[in-house]
Design an enzyme around this catalytic site. Structure first.
Site, mmCIF file in Angstrom:
data_model
loop_
_atom_site.group_PDB
_atom_site.id
_atom_site.type_symbol
_atom_site.label_atom_id
_atom_site.label_comp_id
_atom_site.label_asym_id
_atom_site.label_seq_id
_atom_site.Cartn_x
_atom_site.Cartn_y
_atom_site.Cartn_z
ATOM 1 N N ASP A 1 0.818 -1.209 0.000
ATOM 2 C CA ASP A 1 0.000 0.000 0.000
ATOM 3 C C ASP A 1 0.858 1.268 0.000
ATOM 4 O OD1 ASP A 1 0.767 -0.657 2.631
ATOM 5 O OD2 ASP A 1 -1.268 -1.253 3.159
ATOM 6 N N GLU B 1 0.344 -5.968 -4.252
ATOM 7 C CA GLU B 1 -0.132 -5.156 -5.376
ATOM 8 C C GLU B 1 0.981 -4.423 -6.111
ATOM 9 O OE1 GLU B 1 -3.205 -1.411 -6.056
ATOM 10 O OE2 GLU B 1 -3.841 -3.112 -4.834
#
Length: 397
Positions: free
Chosen positions: A27, A285
């Site tokens: 993140d 991610e």
């Protein structure tokens, strides 16, 4: 080589990005990239509010994890504490991954005559519903504020992916010129590996499938060099080689497998690691997206969620990514991705995957070229302007 396409610089605009670190580097990795891109390619004045500066300092060693306020690479960085200071809300407010904005900041947004454009930057997903939820408004239950959902994604009906304007051209230059690669290998204390050696990067959460994969590599006919940046998987690497003190600089060998533990590398250096390797194991991610830009075969370990919801997200991506692959190559990708994520059978799934390496590399470069047409930072700013036009229309109406 064709000249670089320069980004469009907009008039100065203030932007606040809020990041609550959950996944160590995923993140904050996304938020740090976005902050720098908005600053350097689009001319915004960006404040990054983050509750875990130690994680950011791993990605950018220039950051002082003990400083409450600092400026680094053009971005203002603030520690996000429970006691939030009184500040003027920015023109564009980005709430990353559904973190909750401070109550005092929300109140300031509501009281300010010039209403901020409030966007929730969502998690990346290839699921079908993302397209229909992208850009949807969400009025605040008690304040005169509206938040909008902005979904990254892999299709033109989503917000796209983060991509610096010159990244793919820098990648191609690195992979074309031997001196670029030599400089990288020297920077991590190595000579250039033999051409026949398969070079693999391994950035992963803890995974019970690791031992079986190492067994397959150690007993295979091809030499494998596995480069492991310092991280969560390190304890299992040490356990496999009966070393409870596995650390940066450790080198292990078993059969045709050599494993080297690297210092955690900052973001720019991580791109070079991906470009230098033949196959990349990535997680979460941020590294997942960077592996796709690298144009090399990759294996993704998705962040695990309750009730195995993450496996549905994994399947949605595989369906989209494998659509143009030959059936045998697509099946090999499915098998290894799933084996790595259910932590069972990765060693058995490896031979078919690596046999399709040539097709997968060509496919991934074409995939990256296709995705590069949909740039998240540019799309986000376009949407902010769209919000402004909608508000102006409402006022005039």
């Amino acid at each position: 080589m064709k000249p670089l396409t320069q980004p469009t610089i907009v008039s100065a605009q203030r932007c606040d990005i809020f990041c609550n670190v959950i996944d160590n580097y995923g993140d904050i990795g996304v938020c740090w990239r976005l902050a720098r891109q908005l600053t350097h390619e689009h001319g915004l004045s960006v404040r990054l509010w983050v509750d875990d500066l130690a994680s950011l300092a791993k990605l950018c060693p220039e950051v002082d994890a003990a400083a409450a306020q600092q400026q680094c690479r053009g971005v203002e960085i603030y520690r996000w504490d429970k006691t939030f200071p009184e500040v003027l809300p920015a023109d564009l407010v980005i709430e990353a991954f559904a973190c909750k904005l401070p109550e005092s900041y929300l109140a300031a947004m509501a009281a300010h005559a010039h209403k901020s454009h409030w966007v929730n930057l969502e998690y990346l997903s290839a699921e079908d519903w993302v397209e229909s939820h992208h850009k949807l408004p969400s009025p605040h239950p008690s304040l005169p504020l509206t938040k909008y959902y902005f979904f990254p994604g892999f299709t033109e009906k989503t917000g796209g992916l983060l991509l610096e304007h010159d990244l793919l051209q820098r990648r191609d230059v690195f992979q074309k010129y031997a001196e670029k690669k030599l400089a990288f290998w020297h920077s991590i204390g190595m000579e250039t590996p033999a051409e026949e050696t398969l070079k693999v990067s391994l950035f992963a959460y803890e995974n019970a499938a690791l031992a079986g994969l190492f067994d397959t590599w150690a007993n295979g006919v091809q030499s494998v060099l596995c480069l492991v940046p310092d991280g969560l998987i390190l304890k299992q690497v040490g356990k496999y080689f009966s070393d409870s003190l596995a650390r940066i600089g450790s080198v292990y060998e078993s059969g045709n497998l050599q494993v080297r533990v690297l210092q955690f590398v900052e973001q720019e250096r991580y791109d070079e690691l991906l470009w230098a390797c033949d196959v990349n194991f990535v997680r979460g991610e941020d590294s997942f997206v960077r592996a796709q830009w690298a144009g090399k075969p990759f294996i993704w370990q998705i962040y695990p969620q309750h009730d195995e919801v993450h496996l549905k997200k994994l399947e949605a991506f595989l369906i989209l990514y494998c659509k143009k692959l030959a059936p045998s190559a697509g099946e090999a990708v499915h098998r290894l991705f799933k084996a790595w994520n259910v932590e069972n059978g990765a060693g058995q799934a490896w031979p078919a995957f690596i046999a399709a390496r040539g097709e997968l590399e060509l496919h991934t470069k074409n995939w990256a070229r296709q995705l590069s047409e949909n740039n998240l930072a540019s799309n986000l700013l376009d949407f902010s302007r769209e919000i402004g036009r909608m508000r102006a229309f409402e006022i005039e109406g």
